[in-house]
Design an enzyme around this catalytic site. Structure first.
Site, PDB file in Angstrom:
ATOM      1  N   LEU A 196       0.868  -1.176   0.000  1.00 26.54           N
ATOM      2  CA  LEU A 196       0.000   0.000   0.000  1.00 26.54           C
ATOM      3  C   LEU A 196       0.904   1.224   0.000  1.00 26.54           C
ATOM      4  CD1 LEU A 196      -2.733  -0.886   2.672  1.00 26.54           C
ATOM      5  CD2 LEU A 196      -2.949  -0.991   0.181  1.00 26.54           C
ATOM      6  N   ASP A 197       0.456   2.290  -0.642  1.00 29.42           N
ATOM      7  CA  ASP A 197       1.234   3.527  -0.640  1.00 29.42           C
ATOM      8  C   ASP A 197       1.364   4.067   0.784  1.00 29.42           C
ATOM      9  OD1 ASP A 197       1.363   3.353  -3.405  1.00 29.42           O
ATOM     10  OD2 ASP A 197      -0.437   4.578  -3.686  1.00 29.42           O
ATOM     11  N   LYS A 198       2.337   4.906   0.983  1.00 29.08           N
ATOM     12  CA  LYS A 198       2.644   5.445   2.311  1.00 29.08           C
ATOM     13  C   LYS A 198       1.400   5.985   3.023  1.00 29.08           C
ATOM     14  CE  LYS A 198       5.102   9.288   4.521  1.00 29.08           C
ATOM     15  NZ  LYS A 198       5.981  10.471   4.293  1.00 29.08           N
TER      16      LYS A 198
END
Length: 350
Positions: free
Chosen positions: A167-169
């Site tokens: 998942l993105d930050k």
């Protein structure tokens, strides 16, 4: 296929197993990170490539990994080195003798983890906003991988500390982590076959009239290398979405991924001209929506992460073979955004 097990422990650190597998005798020995296994080639497997036969006899490991062990001499046939393309002979013994080494030079750190589920084979994490998944330039420590290594040191021997999808930050929600090679291989296969179901909640700018599907290939942006962009020469990317609620200037949507490319939902929504609220990379310069009240305008301006949450995860458990599903509620900031949109813009369910 039926397996008959007889277990004998010779020490706390070693476990020897002997079992019959489809009429052939196989033996395996585990001593922490040590792997020692042997299996005999059956008559119906003669004439096939050795790497294909090995993938059937040692199903806990990927074909690519088995090929690597052949090239290094850790997987042999009748005690002799072999090449992946060599042909198997009936009755020959494949012998695997290897020791797992640290896959990545990352340090363990005590980082709070929100664990939704854990068993011997996998972990399901509810990732918080602001947490980078893997160490990289600018984020050498304090990542999810560092925290996973502290929680489960055995992940040191798995690629990417067992993380099979990211998942993105600043995207929140559910992620699955493999805890052993068998699970890692099984989960990667499910992702490649698109049998893992991942559902997201998002709030986008603009009012969508209906749901739909975006099928637009993605590639690295030709100029801004940290971005992705729709490109005819990119990788296949398919996103399904439907409207949950409409507001006067925004839409709450539910998204199902068919593929899992980097930044896929964010790029596809921006491609439709409905960028995700708060997206600093694809959302463009902040603009106050028409007739927007002061309270909502202030919240939208301060909402500086993409309003995107991985709310549901479904997969087949690598050991039990049962379908498993996990759900997690929306984070507080996401809930506050929806509540204020409803009060300020008079939300209407689709």
């Amino acid at each position: 296929m039926p397996r008959e097990w007889v277990l004998r422990r010779s020490s706390p650190d070693e476990c020897f197993e002997r079992f019959k597998y489809d009429g052939r005798v196989m033996m395996s020995e585990y001593a922490k990170e040590l792997i020692s296994q042997r299996a005999q080639v059956a008559q119906d497997q003669a004439g096939r490539r050795i790497d294909q036969v090995a993938a059937r006899l040692f199903p806990d490991y990927s074909r690519a990994m088995l090929q690597t062990w052949m090239k290094t001499g850790e997987l042999t046939i009748n005690g002799e080195r072999c090449k992946p393309k060599d042909m198997a002979r009936a009755g020959a013994w494949l012998v695997l003798e290897t020791k797992l080494h640290s896959a990545d030079c990352w340090s363990a750190e005590e980082i709070p983890l929100s664990i939704v589920h854990e068993d011997e084979d996998l972990l399901v994490i509810n990732k918080q906003a602001g947490l980078v998944v893997h160490p990289a330039a600018g984020h050498r420590s304090g990542t999810l991988a560092n925290g996973l290594l502290h929680h489960c040191p055995a992940l040191e021997y798995l690629p990417r500390a067992g993380v099979v999808h990211r998942l993105d930050k600043d995207t929140t929600g559910l992620m699955v982590v493999a805890k052993n090679l068998k699970s890692h291989h099984a989960l990667i296969k499910q992702l490649h076959s698109r049998s893992v179901s991942r559902r997201y909640e998002a709030v986008v700018q603009g009012v969508m009239t209906a749901g739909g599907t975006v099928s637009a290939p993605l590639a690295r942006h030709p100029v801004q290398r940290i971005k992705r962009a729709v490109s005819p020469n990119g990788q296949e990317a398919i996103t399904h979405y439907r409207v949950v609620s409409r507001y006067s200037a925004h839409t709450h949507i539910r998204v199902d991924l068919e593929t899992g490319r980097t930044h896929q939902i964010r790029v596809h929504m921006a491609h439709l001209k409905y960028p995700i609220v708060g997206d600093p990379l694809y959302g463009g310069r902040f603009r106050v929506p028409p007739n927007c009240g002061l309270e909502l305008s202030s919240l939208l301006e301060k909402f500086r992460r993409q309003a995107l949450h991985a709310s549901e995860l479904k997969l087949v458990h690598p050991t039990s073979k049962l379908e498993c599903r996990w759900k997690t509620p929306l984070p507080d900031d996401f809930v506050a955004l929806l509540n204020l949109l409803h009060r300020s813009e008079g939300g209407k369910k689709a």
